[in-house]
Design an enzyme around this catalytic site. Structure first.
Site, PDB file in Angstrom:
ATOM      1  N   SER A  21       0.823  -1.212   0.000  1.00  0.00           N
ATOM      2  CA  SER A  21       0.000   0.000   0.000  1.00  0.00           C
ATOM      3  C   SER A  21       0.855   1.259   0.000  1.00  0.00           C
ATOM      4  O   SER A  21       1.743   1.400   0.845  1.00  0.00           O
ATOM      5  CB  SER A  21      -0.865   0.071   1.260  1.00  0.00           C
ATOM      6  N   HIS A  52      -3.613   0.564  -4.493  1.00  0.00           N
ATOM      7  CA  HIS A  52      -2.930  -0.480  -5.257  1.00  0.00           C
ATOM      8  C   HIS A  52      -3.314  -0.326  -6.722  1.00  0.00           C
ATOM      9  O   HIS A  52      -4.487  -0.250  -7.044  1.00  0.00           O
ATOM     10  CB  HIS A  52      -3.363  -1.865  -4.777  1.00  0.00           C
ATOM     11  N   HIS A  74      -5.115  -9.756  -1.762  1.00  0.00           N
ATOM     12  CA  HIS A  74      -5.042 -10.160  -0.358  1.00  0.00           C
ATOM     13  C   HIS A  74      -6.045 -11.266  -0.068  1.00  0.00           C
ATOM     14  O   HIS A  74      -7.101 -11.324  -0.715  1.00  0.00           O
ATOM     15  CB  HIS A  74      -5.366  -8.957   0.549  1.00  0.00           C
ATOM     16  N   TYR A  76      -7.974 -11.320   2.396  1.00  0.00           N
ATOM     17  CA  TYR A  76      -9.227 -10.743   2.917  1.00  0.00           C
ATOM     18  C   TYR A  76     -10.180 -10.288   1.828  1.00  0.00           C
ATOM     19  O   TYR A  76     -11.348 -10.014   2.084  1.00  0.00           O
ATOM     20  CB  TYR A  76      -8.945  -9.584   3.895  1.00  0.00           C
ATOM     21  N   GLU A  77      -9.697 -10.226   0.581  1.00  0.00           N
ATOM     22  CA  GLU A  77     -10.605  -9.901  -0.526  1.00  0.00           C
ATOM     23  C   GLU A  77     -11.428 -11.118  -0.938  1.00  0.00           C
ATOM     24  O   GLU A  77     -12.298 -11.010  -1.794  1.00  0.00           O
ATOM     25  CB  GLU A  77      -9.800  -9.399  -1.723  1.00  0.00           C
ATOM     26  N   ALA A 104       2.855  -2.209   4.089  1.00  0.00           N
ATOM     27  CA  ALA A 104       2.572  -1.248   5.151  1.00  0.00           C
ATOM     28  C   ALA A 104       2.117  -2.077   6.343  1.00  0.00           C
ATOM     29  O   ALA A 104       1.407  -3.069   6.175  1.00  0.00           O
ATOM     30  CB  ALA A 104       1.461  -0.302   4.705  1.00  0.00           C
ATOM     31  N   MET A 201      -1.434  -7.631   6.769  1.00  0.00           N
ATOM     32  CA  MET A 201      -2.377  -8.575   6.156  1.00  0.00           C
ATOM     33  C   MET A 201      -1.866  -9.081   4.810  1.00  0.00           C
ATOM     34  O   MET A 201      -2.662  -9.344   3.907  1.00  0.00           O
ATOM     35  CB  MET A 201      -3.738  -7.892   5.976  1.00  0.00           C
ATOM     36  N   SER A 202      -0.563  -9.181   4.671  1.00  0.00           N
ATOM     37  CA  SER A 202      -0.022  -9.623   3.380  1.00  0.00           C
ATOM     38  C   SER A 202       1.290 -10.363   3.589  1.00  0.00           C
ATOM     39  O   SER A 202       1.589 -10.820   4.683  1.00  0.00           O
ATOM     40  CB  SER A 202       0.206  -8.404   2.476  1.00  0.00           C
ATOM     41  N   ASN A 225       1.533   3.070  11.454  1.00  0.00           N
ATOM     42  CA  ASN A 225       0.719   3.438  12.635  1.00  0.00           C
ATOM     43  C   ASN A 225       1.122   2.541  13.801  1.00  0.00           C
ATOM     44  O   ASN A 225       1.584   1.422  13.582  1.00  0.00           O
ATOM     45  CB  ASN A 225      -0.766   3.212  12.318  1.00  0.00           C
ATOM     46  N   HIS A 237      -7.600   3.318   7.425  1.00  0.00           N
ATOM     47  CA  HIS A 237      -6.854   3.043   6.187  1.00  0.00           C
ATOM     48  C   HIS A 237      -6.334   4.347   5.576  1.00  0.00           C
ATOM     49  O   HIS A 237      -5.264   4.379   4.979  1.00  0.00           O
ATOM     50  CB  HIS A 237      -7.751   2.294   5.192  1.00  0.00           C
TER      51      HIS A 237
END
Ligand code: HPA
Length: 272
Positions: A21, A52, A74, A76-77, A104, A201-202, A225, A237
């Site tokens: 990201s 992206h 990802h 989560y998609e 990120a 998450m990747s 963060n 996000h």
């Protein structure tokens, strides 16, 4: 594969680079770029996350032939792990010997302020998924060794690069979770106890497939963060993207330095 090979005109990328990201700026550094939208590559999942781009960029970076994956998919998609890892397997088929992954991430180590660059020393795959589940694919072992997925030689080079560029580079453990909700504060305290320094998450899915193929792997997290419960604010996000955009330039310079200095041998090392 055939469609992609035809577009390559005989070029063989030595290094594949996956952009996280807000790190799309690296794609603009590629010389002689040929851009191929994922929609034109059979089997490639579209990149749907804001920030992206969804294209492969082939060309040279610091004089080394590269393929840059600008925009990843990802878990989560809703994609399965094999789909998320498909680009990496394609890069291996194209001849890439090295994979550089960027992401990120939330900072779990309490000293990691937004903008911290972290070299990934190792990872915790907490997604509950693996791209190697199912039939064993040609060229991959059933049970690949994962003792040291992130190549020691490349990590040493990254530290050298950071010193040469005057960048502070931390080193730590990346925890990869399924998402898409950010973690709870309790989950972050648990991540801290099990040894994580950053959370995202990747990355872990791609690196598992890359190691199964024998690619040397190098990974970087850009801490955008403090992880949940460690900062003053709720996570968003938008904030992740803003910080990645602001601090991403340092990571772009570092990756370019490392690629130019020694990832381009095409050798498939042991990862140790
Ligand atoms: N958690 C998970 N993924 C992330 C975070 C986070 O805090 N920040 C950026 N990606």
């Amino acid at each position: 594969m055939g469609a992609l090979s035809a577009r390559l005109g005989g070029r063989r990328p030595a290094v594949a680079i996956v952009l996280g990201s807000g790190l799309g700026g690296l794609a603009d550094r590629v010389a002689g770029a040929v851009r191929i939208p994922y929609a034109e590559v059979p089997g490639f999942p579209p990149a749907r996350v804001e920030g992206h781009r969804g294209e492969l960029v082939l060309g040279s970076l610091a004089g080394v032939p590269v393929v840059v994956q600008s925009g990843r998919s990802h878990l989560y998609e809703g994609h399965d792990a094999a789909t998320v890892a498909l680009p990496v397997r394609v890069f291996a088929e194209l001849g890439a010997g090295t994979l550089v992954v960027t992401n990120a991430a939330g900072g779990v180590r309490r000293s990691f302020a937004p903008g911290t660059l972290m070299l990934i020393a190792d990872h915790l795959n907490l997604t509950g998924r693996s791209p190697l589940v199912g039939e064993v694919l040609a060229g991959e072992p059933r049970f690949p060794d994962m003792t040291a997925p992130y190549d020691a030689g490349l990590r040493a080079l990254a530290r050298e690069g950071a010193a040469a560029l005057g960048l502070r580079l931390e080193e730590g453990i990346y925890a990869g979770l399924l998402g898409p909700a950010y973690e709870t504060a309790a989950e972050v305290r648990w991540l801290e106890r099990i040894g994580a320094d950053a959370v995202g998450m990747s990355t872990v899915t791609e690196v598992i497939a890359a190691r199964a193929r024998g690619l040397r792997c190098l990974g970087f997290s850009l801490v955008t963060n403090p992880a949940a419960g460690l900062g003053a604010k709720p996570l968003s996000h938008v904030e992740v993207m803003e910080t990645a955009g602001r601090a991403g330039g340092d990571l772009v310079r570092l990756v370019e330095w490392v690629v130019g200095r020694g990832t381009g041998t095409g050798e498939r090392g042991s990862g140790s």
